[in-house]
Design an enzyme around this catalytic site. Structure first.
Site, PDB file in Angstrom:
ATOM      1  N   GLY A   1       0.901  -1.178  -0.023  1.00 42.92           N
ATOM      2  CA  GLY A   1      -0.126   0.042   0.179  1.00 42.92           C
ATOM      3  C   GLY A   1       0.757   1.519  -0.047  1.00 42.92           C
ATOM      4  O   GLY A   1       0.233   2.399   0.441  1.00 42.92           O
TER       5      GLY A   1
ATOM      6  N   HIS B   1       0.056   1.367 -13.095  1.00 46.59           N
ATOM      7  CA  HIS B   1       0.701   0.373 -13.710  1.00 46.59           C
ATOM      8  C   HIS B   1       2.303   0.652 -13.724  1.00 46.59           C
ATOM      9  O   HIS B   1       2.747   1.874 -14.211  1.00 46.59           O
ATOM     10  CB  HIS B   1       0.464  -0.106 -14.957  1.00 46.59           C
ATOM     11  CG  HIS B   1       1.136  -1.336 -15.444  1.00 46.59           C
ATOM     12  ND1 HIS B   1       0.907  -2.345 -15.151  1.00 46.59           N
ATOM     13  CD2 HIS B   1       2.118  -1.289 -16.359  1.00 46.59           C
ATOM     14  CE1 HIS B   1       1.487  -3.452 -15.800  1.00 46.59           C
ATOM     15  NE2 HIS B   1       2.365  -2.600 -16.752  1.00 46.59           N
TER      16      HIS B   1
HETATM   17  C1  GRF Z   1       2.857  -0.882  -7.810  1.00 47.85           C
HETATM   18  O1  GRF Z   1       3.966  -0.978  -8.276  1.00 47.85           O
HETATM   19  C2  GRF Z   1       1.750  -0.586  -8.777  1.00 47.85           C
HETATM   20  O2  GRF Z   1       2.314   0.118  -9.759  1.00 47.85           O
HETATM   21  C3  GRF Z   1       1.389  -2.129  -9.049  1.00 47.85           C
HETATM   22  O3  GRF Z   1       1.375  -2.751  -7.983  1.00 47.85           O
HETATM   23  C4  GRF Z   1       2.413  -1.919  -7.052  1.00 47.85           C
HETATM   24  C5  GRF Z   1       1.732  -1.690  -6.018  1.00 47.85           C
HETATM   25  O4  GRF Z   1       2.492  -1.258  -4.713  1.00 47.85           O
HETATM   26  N1  GRF Z   1       0.142  -2.071  -9.537  1.00 47.85           N
HETATM   27  P1  GRF Z   1       1.935  -0.507  -3.553  1.00 47.85           P
HETATM   28  O5  GRF Z   1       0.991  -1.679  -2.702  1.00 47.85           O
HETATM   29  O6  GRF Z   1       1.005   0.412  -3.989  1.00 47.85           O
HETATM   30  O7  GRF Z   1       3.139  -0.244  -2.464  1.00 47.85           O
END
Ligand code: GRF
Length: 230
Positions: free
Chosen positions: A28, A126
């Site tokens: 998160g 993404h």
């Molecule tokens: C991020 O790299 C996002 O781009 C991808 O999943 C990851 C989530 O990271 N969809 P976090 O849980 O927000 O730290």
């Protein structure tokens, strides 16, 4: 003023704020960036709920720390019934009058059930420059492919995998010494900036989708501000 447990920025203006939900599965950090921007009032939104498909997602902890409703919607019993799972999500979101759904590391493919309930009202972040490298492990794939630049993309969610209209991208160079971890870390820093920016543009009703293209009104967003040096 009626007390609400939801995280808001400046309470005085809360009536006009859009209500967002963040869907997560893990640590998160993007959620945290959104929370921090709401607290700093650089993002004018109300975080109505954080929903996770994983009970132990650290993102749920982050939400609770900020008194944001943190809901675990278990996937147990929904194998092969993704539609029905998404119907549960829709219920959770609609009961909180959510305007915009933000996927932030939500590790499920969502179905038309959710998309139709929130048409052009679901965003995703993404960690690659779409349409290059959709799917998973994309930082590793970009390095292995020999790409010289990668980055991150905020886009509207449609029924394909990482295919929806692109709102903002940030470019991150790939260095010779990069590992999957080092590149992911630099990309993540940019994710934390552009996701809140995209949500704010949505909140200000500055985004117009025409076909595959997303236009920003006001002409105050220059794409090159997101071109990042190493
Ligand atoms: C991020 O790299 C996002 O781009 C991808 O999943 C990851 C989530 O990271 N969809 P976090 O849980 O927000 O730290």
């Amino acid at each position: 003023m009626v007390f609400s447990p939801c995280l808001r920025g400046n309470e005085e203006f809360s009536m006009s704020k859009i209500k967002i939900a963040v869907l997560v599965s893990g640590r998160g950090s993007n959620l945290q960036a959104i929370i921090d921007n709401i607290v700093k009032e650089t993002l004018s939104a109300e975080l109505a709920v954080v929903i996770s498909d994983q009970a132990d997602a650290y993102a749920l902890e982050r939400a609770r720390k900020h008194n944001v409703p943190a809901v675990h919607v278990s996937t147990k019993g929904f194998k092969g019934r993704r539609d029905e799972y998404d119907a549960l999500l829709v219920k959770e979101l609609q009961k909180r009058n959510v305007d915009l759904v933000c996927l932030a590391g939500f590790m499920r493919i969502i179905t038309p059930t959710l998309i139709k309930a929130f048409p052009n009202r679901i965003l995703n972040i993404h960690p690659a420059l779409l349409p290059a490298f959709p799917g998973l492990h994309v930082q590793k794939k970009a390095i292995e492919h020999g790409a010289k630049f990668s980055g991150c993309t905020v886009h509207f969610v449609d029924e394909g995998m990482d295919t929806g209209p692109i709102i903002i991208q940030a470019v991150v160079p790939i260095l010779d010494k990069d590992t999957e971890d080092s590149l992911s870390e630099r990309i993540l820093k940019q994710e934390h900036k552009i996701y809140s920016r995209a949500i704010q543009l949505y909140a200000e009703e500055k985004l117009t989708i025409k076909g595959r293209r997303v236009f920003m009104s006001g002409n105050d967003d220059k794409a090159d501000q997101f071109l990042i040096n190493p």
